[in-house]
Design an enzyme around this catalytic site. Structure first.
Site, PDB file in Angstrom:
ATOM      1  N   LYS A 174      24.236 -24.052   4.294  1.00  0.00           N
ATOM      2  CA  LYS A 174      24.523 -23.127   5.402  1.00  0.00           C
ATOM      3  C   LYS A 174      23.699 -23.411   6.655  1.00  0.00           C
ATOM      4  O   LYS A 174      23.322 -22.496   7.381  1.00  0.00           O
ATOM      5  CB  LYS A 174      24.330 -21.673   4.937  1.00  0.00           C
ATOM      6  N   ASP A 210      22.736 -14.312  -4.185  1.00  0.00           N
ATOM      7  CA  ASP A 210      23.583 -13.182  -3.758  1.00  0.00           C
ATOM      8  C   ASP A 210      24.779 -12.955  -4.683  1.00  0.00           C
ATOM      9  O   ASP A 210      25.222 -11.812  -4.869  1.00  0.00           O
ATOM     10  CB  ASP A 210      24.031 -13.327  -2.288  1.00  0.00           C
TER      11      ASP A 210
HETATM   12  C1  GLC Z   1      25.796 -21.152  -0.280  1.00  0.00           C
HETATM   13  C2  GLC Z   1      24.566 -21.155  -1.193  1.00  0.00           C
HETATM   14  C3  GLC Z   1      24.783 -20.244  -2.372  1.00  0.00           C
HETATM   15  C4  GLC Z   1      25.191 -18.874  -1.897  1.00  0.00           C
HETATM   16  C5  GLC Z   1      26.417 -18.969  -1.010  1.00  0.00           C
HETATM   17  C6  GLC Z   1      26.856 -17.617  -0.466  1.00  0.00           C
HETATM   18  O1  GLC Z   1      26.856 -21.740  -0.947  1.00  0.00           O
HETATM   19  O2  GLC Z   1      24.291 -22.472  -1.616  1.00  0.00           O
HETATM   20  O3  GLC Z   1      23.610 -20.158  -3.153  1.00  0.00           O
HETATM   21  O4  GLC Z   1      25.451 -18.053  -3.001  1.00  0.00           O
HETATM   22  O5  GLC Z   1      26.136 -19.820   0.085  1.00  0.00           O
HETATM   23  O6  GLC Z   1      25.877 -17.025   0.308  1.00  0.00           O
END
Ligand code: GLC
Length: 458
Positions: A174, A210
């Site tokens: 991200k 999350d």
């Molecule tokens: C990215 C992260 C993951 C998280 C997702 C949603 O894919 O690597 O850990 O759960 O974003 O936030």
């Protein structure tokens, strides 16, 4: 005199027809390259199952299948917890109360925008920023700085856990790049930062993703919930797995039978990319990684649309060549704007193109639909893959807890997910309920901490 206008009209019609045919061809090409058919979906499910199997066995796989060292709650867990939530552009600190009867309440919350230099600077500066956030929260909400508090850390990145509160960051996603964090235990980094800020009354007792938080929040009051999905800035999912189906995890004799597994499905790489996906991927800081995330999640859909818009301008199918510069800045088309276009708002006006033609406005809506439809169909297929992995014969009902702005706000996204589930599974799709589970990353972290501590009422 009579002939001249007729010739002109013929020319005009000819030109229009030619332009139109070319435009029609370009639109059908676009539809084709962004199509995701049921047969593509079935292939994806087969590959997904293979990758899940390898990931669970500890073999090379684009699905990391990370055991989270926690099982689902019973609903009896209780107590007061602090949660620290880092996963996107905001940092949140929350106080959460669990009542031991399936009810949870957020009694205080502070939110901080993470400045770009902090996302891309040193790891120490990033974790100092987190510790400062905790301190500001404690002071603002009148906490006694001598009384001890348990804190659950929601850190929504790929973390290889080795205990409920120990986990090594595998790689940033991200857009984060803070250096000196990959390969380190993020709980230890947080503890060190708390020490640097002289905060002595906080114990970091749990680490959660999350997706895990989302699953825990819903399953706190609904025992049929066995999967958590995030469709927001990033995308990912977790589910409840039988311990004997995780060969890479050595079962201890503590009586537990299940464990939450974080798929990190954003990194799934067996889904075919088109030219726009490849162009987008090449320009990212993590090229080659998070391929599915780049086709599905909110961080990237706007950028995909921008690349398509540029191409359509170049092909003479949208706006005029002189408008190209408006869309040349990377990430200037956000998914939020795209979502407004999908909802019928004048997306082009936001770029100073108030006088765009109806054709151009319709084209913007169409691009938004084409890109978001594929995203939703891939996400829906991945949900089907996980549910059928858990329960191939649909012997039970599955509640899937879903959080994230795409699912909540993007017009048509949820409906498109339901469509592909129906196309793939027929009547069995009724056994899957998609339930919004807002605030999973805050409340859910507290539930993870409570399950880990074994604190429950009677
Ligand atoms: C990215 C992260 C993951 C998280 C997702 C949603 O894919 O690597 O850990 O759960 O974003 O936030």
């Amino acid at each position: 005199m009579v002939v001249y206008p007729i010739i002109t009209t013929r020319h005009a019609i000819g030109h229009f027809m030619q332009g139109n045919a070319q435009t029609i061809e370009q639109w059908s090409r676009l539809e084709r390259v962004f199509s995701f058919s049921v047969s593509d979906a079935r292939k994806l499910i087969t590959c997904f199952h293979e990758e899940m199997k390898c990931g669970l066995a500890g073999q090379a796989s684009s699905l990391k299948m990370i055991p989270c060292y926690v099982r689902r709650p019973t609903g009896l867990e209780c107590g007061s917890y602090l949660a620290l939530d880092l996963g996107g552009t905001n940092l949140r600190v929350l106080a959460v109360e669990l009542d031991g009867r399936g009810g949870a309440n957020i009694s205080a919350v502070s939110r901080f925008v993470i400045p770009e230099p902090v996302m891309h600077g040193s790891g120490e500066a990033l974790f100092d920023f987190l510790a400062d956030g905790v301190l500001l929260f404690l002071e603002k909400h009148g906490y006694n700085l001598r009384q001890n508090h348990d804190l659950a850390f929601t850190f929504s990145f790929p973390v290889e856990q080795s205990a409920i509160n120990v986990g090594i960051l595998l790689n940033w996603t991200k857009g984060f790049t803070a250096f000196g964090v990959e390969g380190k235990d993020v709980v230890a980094l947080l503890r060190e930062a708390l020490v640097r800020k002289n905060i002595k009354n906080i114990s970091v007792t749990a680490l959660a993703n999350d997706t895990t938080g989302t699953l825990m929040t819903k399953s706190y009051d609904d025992a049929s919930c066995d999967m958590g999905v995030i469709l927001g800035t990033g995308t990912n999912a977790c589910y409840s797995e039988n311990l004997h189906r995780i060969p890479k995890y050595s079962v201890s004799d503590d009586g537990e039978r299940e464990m939450v597994v974080n798929l990190e499905w954003g990194n799934f790489d067996k889904v075919e990319m088109n030219g726009y996906d490849q162009e987008l991927d090449r320009a990212t800081r993590n090229a080659g990684l998070q391929r599915m995330e780049k086709m599905v999640s909110g961080m990237y859909l706007g950028e995909l649309a921008r690349l398509v818009i540029l191409d359509m301008i170049d092909n003479g199918c949208l706006l005029q060549k002189k408008h190209r510069y408006i869309f040349e800045r990377e990430y200037s088309v956000t998914t939020e704007l795209l979502s407004q276009a999908a909802g019928g708002e004048d997306f082009l006006a936001g770029f100073g193109l108030e006088n765009a033609t109806d054709h151009d406005r319709e084209a913007a809506v169409r691009i938004s639909h084409i890109i978001s439809r594929r995203a939703a169909r891939i996400a829906g297929t991945a949900i089907a893959a996980v549910v059928t992995w858990m329960d191939a014969g649909f012997e039970r009902h599955h509640t899937v807890a879903v959080d994230g702005s795409l699912f909540e706000k993007f017009p048509g996204f949820r409906t498109n997910i339901l469509h592909i589930l129906q196309e793939l599974l027929g009547d069995s799709a009724e056994k899957i309920a998609l339930c919004p589970a807002a605030d999973g990353s805050g409340i859910g972290a507290a539930i993870v901490a409570a399950v880990a501590s074994g604190r429950s009422g009677s």
